[in-house]
Design a protein around this motif. Sequence first.
Motif, PDB file in Angstrom:
ATOM      1  N   ASP A  90      -4.214   5.810  -4.619  1.00 44.02           N
ATOM      2  CA  ASP A  90      -4.461   6.255  -5.990  1.00 44.02           C
ATOM      3  C   ASP A  90      -3.852   5.219  -6.923  1.00 44.02           C
ATOM      4  OD1 ASP A  90      -5.757   8.614  -5.359  1.00 44.02           O
ATOM      5  OD2 ASP A  90      -3.971   9.863  -5.551  1.00 44.02           O
ATOM      6  N   ARG A  91      -4.479   5.038  -8.064  1.00 48.41           N
ATOM      7  CA  ARG A  91      -3.913   4.221  -9.134  1.00 48.41           C
ATOM      8  C   ARG A  91      -3.562   2.795  -8.699  1.00 48.41           C
ATOM      9  NH1 ARG A  91      -1.087   9.323  -9.772  1.00 48.41           N
ATOM     10  NH2 ARG A  91      -2.051  10.429 -11.484  1.00 48.41           N
ATOM     11  N   VAL A  92      -4.407   2.164  -7.907  1.00 46.74           N
ATOM     12  CA  VAL A  92      -4.147   0.778  -7.507  1.00 46.74           C
ATOM     13  C   VAL A  92      -4.480  -0.147  -8.665  1.00 46.74           C
ATOM     14  CG1 VAL A  92      -4.875  -1.106  -5.986  1.00 46.74           C
ATOM     15  CG2 VAL A  92      -4.572   1.180  -5.076  1.00 46.74           C
ATOM     16  N   ARG A  93      -3.582  -1.084  -8.914  1.00 45.42           N
ATOM     17  CA  ARG A  93      -3.794  -2.101  -9.943  1.00 45.42           C
ATOM     18  C   ARG A  93      -3.437  -3.462  -9.370  1.00 45.42           C
ATOM     19  NH1 ARG A  93      -5.925   1.715 -11.373  1.00 45.42           N
ATOM     20  NH2 ARG A  93      -5.764   2.863 -13.310  1.00 45.42           N
ATOM     21  N   PHE A  94      -4.297  -4.454  -9.641  1.00 45.23           N
ATOM     22  CA  PHE A  94      -4.023  -5.841  -9.286  1.00 45.23           C
ATOM     23  C   PHE A  94      -3.467  -6.482 -10.552  1.00 45.23           C
ATOM     24  CE2 PHE A  94      -7.551  -4.463  -6.552  1.00 45.23           C
ATOM     25  CZ  PHE A  94      -6.924  -4.598  -5.327  1.00 45.23           C
ATOM     26  N   VAL A  95      -2.160  -6.578 -10.617  1.00 42.11           N
ATOM     27  CA  VAL A  95      -1.468  -6.881 -11.863  1.00 42.11           C
ATOM     28  C   VAL A  95      -1.393  -8.378 -12.134  1.00 42.11           C
ATOM     29  CG1 VAL A  95       0.683  -6.540 -13.150  1.00 42.11           C
ATOM     30  CG2 VAL A  95      -0.136  -4.754 -11.594  1.00 42.11           C
ATOM     31  N   ALA A  96      -1.061  -9.179 -11.131  1.00 40.67           N
ATOM     32  CA  ALA A  96      -0.885 -10.620 -11.330  1.00 40.67           C
ATOM     33  C   ALA A  96      -1.449 -11.367 -10.129  1.00 40.67           C
ATOM     34  CB  ALA A  96       0.595 -10.956 -11.510  1.00 40.67           C
ATOM     35  N   PRO A  97      -2.006 -12.567 -10.361  1.00 39.06           N
ATOM     36  CA  PRO A  97      -2.546 -13.352  -9.245  1.00 39.06           C
ATOM     37  C   PRO A  97      -1.427 -13.896  -8.360  1.00 39.06           C
ATOM     38  CG  PRO A  97      -2.607 -14.641 -11.259  1.00 39.06           C
ATOM     39  CD  PRO A  97      -2.147 -13.261 -11.650  1.00 39.06           C
ATOM     40  N   VAL A  98      -1.760 -14.060  -7.069  1.00 36.05           N
ATOM     41  CA  VAL A  98      -0.821 -14.615  -6.095  1.00 36.05           C
ATOM     42  C   VAL A  98      -1.307 -16.005  -5.714  1.00 36.05           C
ATOM     43  CG1 VAL A  98       0.240 -14.350  -3.825  1.00 36.05           C
ATOM     44  CG2 VAL A  98      -0.283 -12.321  -5.201  1.00 36.05           C
ATOM     45  N   THR A 120      -0.015  18.405   9.956  1.00 41.19           N
ATOM     46  CA  THR A 120       0.192  17.077   9.397  1.00 41.19           C
ATOM     47  C   THR A 120       0.897  17.191   8.055  1.00 41.19           C
ATOM     48  OG1 THR A 120      -1.978  17.061   8.317  1.00 41.19           O
ATOM     49  CG2 THR A 120      -1.856  16.154  10.559  1.00 41.19           C
ATOM     50  N   VAL A 121       1.321  16.042   7.536  1.00 48.26           N
ATOM     51  CA  VAL A 121       1.965  15.987   6.223  1.00 48.26           C
ATOM     52  C   VAL A 121       1.277  14.884   5.434  1.00 48.26           C
ATOM     53  CG1 VAL A 121       4.122  15.567   4.978  1.00 48.26           C
ATOM     54  CG2 VAL A 121       4.167  16.737   7.191  1.00 48.26           C
ATOM     55  N   LEU A 122       0.773  15.222   4.261  1.00 41.99           N
ATOM     56  CA  LEU A 122       0.178  14.223   3.369  1.00 41.99           C
ATOM     57  C   LEU A 122       1.312  13.604   2.558  1.00 41.99           C
ATOM     58  CD1 LEU A 122      -2.383  12.873   2.277  1.00 41.99           C
ATOM     59  CD2 LEU A 122      -2.476  14.691   0.554  1.00 41.99           C
ATOM     60  N   THR A 123       1.544  12.312   2.758  1.00 43.38           N
ATOM     61  CA  THR A 123       2.624  11.624   2.063  1.00 43.38           C
ATOM     62  C   THR A 123       2.067  10.795   0.920  1.00 43.38           C
ATOM     63  OG1 THR A 123       2.550   9.698   3.538  1.00 43.38           O
ATOM     64  CG2 THR A 123       4.050  11.498   4.140  1.00 43.38           C
ATOM     65  N   ARG A 124       2.886  10.616  -0.083  1.00 39.21           N
ATOM     66  CA  ARG A 124       2.546   9.774  -1.238  1.00 39.21           C
ATOM     67  C   ARG A 124       3.701   8.793  -1.398  1.00 39.21           C
ATOM     68  NH1 ARG A 124      -1.055  10.180  -5.384  1.00 39.21           N
ATOM     69  NH2 ARG A 124      -1.748  12.189  -4.613  1.00 39.21           N
ATOM     70  N   THR A 125       3.365   7.499  -1.288  1.00 41.22           N
ATOM     71  CA  THR A 125       4.374   6.437  -1.331  1.00 41.22           C
ATOM     72  C   THR A 125       4.010   5.443  -2.422  1.00 41.22           C
ATOM     73  OG1 THR A 125       4.700   6.658   1.064  1.00 41.22           O
ATOM     74  CG2 THR A 125       5.513   4.637   0.036  1.00 41.22           C
ATOM     75  N   GLY A 126       4.945   5.160  -3.305  1.00 43.04           N
ATOM     76  CA  GLY A 126       4.741   4.113  -4.302  1.00 43.04           C
ATOM     77  C   GLY A 126       4.846   2.757  -3.627  1.00 43.04           C
ATOM     78  N   VAL A 127       3.890   1.891  -3.925  1.00 41.34           N
ATOM     79  CA  VAL A 127       3.857   0.549  -3.351  1.00 41.34           C
ATOM     80  C   VAL A 127       3.833  -0.457  -4.487  1.00 41.34           C
ATOM     81  CG1 VAL A 127       2.512  -1.093  -1.986  1.00 41.34           C
ATOM     82  CG2 VAL A 127       2.540   1.318  -1.341  1.00 41.34           C
ATOM     83  N   VAL A 128       4.730  -1.427  -4.406  1.00 43.99           N
ATOM     84  CA  VAL A 128       4.696  -2.565  -5.318  1.00 43.99           C
ATOM     85  C   VAL A 128       4.779  -3.813  -4.443  1.00 43.99           C
ATOM     86  CG1 VAL A 128       5.865  -3.784  -7.196  1.00 43.99           C
ATOM     87  CG2 VAL A 128       5.791  -1.285  -7.193  1.00 43.99           C
ATOM     88  N   ILE A 129       3.761  -4.668  -4.559  1.00 46.36           N
ATOM     89  CA  ILE A 129       3.785  -5.950  -3.866  1.00 46.36           C
ATOM     90  C   ILE A 129       4.297  -6.960  -4.885  1.00 46.36           C
ATOM     91  CG2 ILE A 129       2.491  -7.683  -2.579  1.00 46.36           C
ATOM     92  CD1 ILE A 129       2.464  -4.937  -1.218  1.00 46.36           C
ATOM     93  N   GLU A 130       5.544  -7.387  -4.677  1.00 45.32           N
ATOM     94  CA  GLU A 130       6.212  -8.301  -5.610  1.00 45.32           C
ATOM     95  C   GLU A 130       5.903  -9.752  -5.246  1.00 45.32           C
ATOM     96  OE1 GLU A 130      10.157  -5.536  -6.356  1.00 45.32           O
ATOM     97  OE2 GLU A 130      10.272  -7.171  -4.902  1.00 45.32           O
ATOM     98  N   ILE A 131       5.913 -10.607  -6.256  1.00 42.16           N
ATOM     99  CA  ILE A 131       5.762 -12.050  -6.074  1.00 42.16           C
ATOM    100  C   ILE A 131       7.109 -12.680  -6.401  1.00 42.16           C
ATOM    101  CG2 ILE A 131       4.502 -14.135  -6.748  1.00 42.16           C
ATOM    102  CD1 ILE A 131       2.369 -12.174  -7.996  1.00 42.16           C
ATOM    103  N   GLU A 132       7.636 -13.442  -5.476  1.00 47.44           N
ATOM    104  CA  GLU A 132       8.955 -14.054  -5.676  1.00 47.44           C
ATOM    105  C   GLU A 132       8.972 -14.901  -6.950  1.00 47.44           C
ATOM    106  OE1 GLU A 132      12.256 -16.076  -2.859  1.00 47.44           O
ATOM    107  OE2 GLU A 132      10.255 -16.968  -2.757  1.00 47.44           O
ATOM    108  N   SER A 140       0.275  -2.817  -7.591  1.00 51.64           N
ATOM    109  CA  SER A 140       1.035  -1.575  -7.627  1.00 51.64           C
ATOM    110  C   SER A 140       0.063  -0.432  -7.381  1.00 51.64           C
ATOM    111  CB  SER A 140       1.776  -1.393  -8.955  1.00 51.64           C
ATOM    112  OG  SER A 140       0.847  -1.155  -9.992  1.00 51.64           O
ATOM    113  N   GLY A 141       0.567   0.620  -6.772  1.00 52.24           N
ATOM    114  CA  GLY A 141      -0.290   1.765  -6.512  1.00 52.24           C
ATOM    115  C   GLY A 141       0.450   2.863  -5.792  1.00 52.24           C
ATOM    116  N   GLU A 142      -0.270   3.932  -5.529  1.00 61.35           N
ATOM    117  CA  GLU A 142       0.256   5.063  -4.777  1.00 61.35           C
ATOM    118  C   GLU A 142      -0.534   5.150  -3.476  1.00 61.35           C
ATOM    119  OE1 GLU A 142       0.247   8.651  -7.096  1.00 61.35           O
ATOM    120  OE2 GLU A 142       1.408   7.717  -8.711  1.00 61.35           O
ATOM    121  N   TRP A 143       0.173   5.025  -2.371  1.00 60.42           N
ATOM    122  CA  TRP A 143      -0.434   4.996  -1.041  1.00 60.42           C
ATOM    123  C   TRP A 143      -0.346   6.384  -0.432  1.00 60.42           C
ATOM    124  CZ3 TRP A 143       2.096   1.854   3.483  1.00 60.42           C
ATOM    125  CH2 TRP A 143       1.190   1.735   4.533  1.00 60.42           C
ATOM    126  N   LEU A 144      -1.482   6.891  -0.004  1.00 64.15           N
ATOM    127  CA  LEU A 144      -1.533   8.192   0.646  1.00 64.15           C
ATOM    128  C   LEU A 144      -1.575   7.992   2.155  1.00 64.15           C
ATOM    129  CD1 LEU A 144      -4.250   9.861  -1.611  1.00 64.15           C
ATOM    130  CD2 LEU A 144      -1.767   9.865  -1.909  1.00 64.15           C
TER     131      LEU A 144
END
Length: 158
Positions: A90-98, A120-132, A140-144
């Motif tokens: 949910d709410r995936v955004r491609f914020v900056a180029p790599v 089962t358990v439906l999990t919701r995890t915030g994901v941020v892929i950072e660039i050094e 950034s997004g919410e991973w189900l």
Amino acid sequence: MNQPPVPPHEPGTELGVSPWHVITQDDIDLFARATHDHDPMHVDPDWCARKGPFPTTIAFGFLSLGLTTHLSHEAGIWPPDAYALNYGFDRVRFVAPVPVGARVRGRFTFLGATPRVDGTVLTRTGVVIEIEGEERPAVSGEWLGLMFPPEAQRRLVA
């Protein structure tokens, strides 16, 4: 039926951060071949230097997003006795180029879990892929995830 376990975290708890991962031109080229997308902005460094919106090739946004599973395993965020399936985002955004040669890492935050009647358990995890070295993240997004505790795993093969 017994209620399945819910991960023992409060929403907002950081689950883990992966080590840095270098994005190589080989990674980008392999992704282009696998997806049949040979956009010169990603695969042609000469074109980028002459005409591109960026001075060098950049990773596909979906390549950066696709590293989520690998980075999550490196960050050690999953319980050792459970198995999780990708359920979507949910709410995936491609914020900056790599740019090619950049280092990225995953930062994972627990956002919530909902037990389901099938065990089962439906999990919701915030994901941020950072660039050094960059202020803005790549993704950034919410991973189900659909987590299968051990007792639910046995039903999968029955």
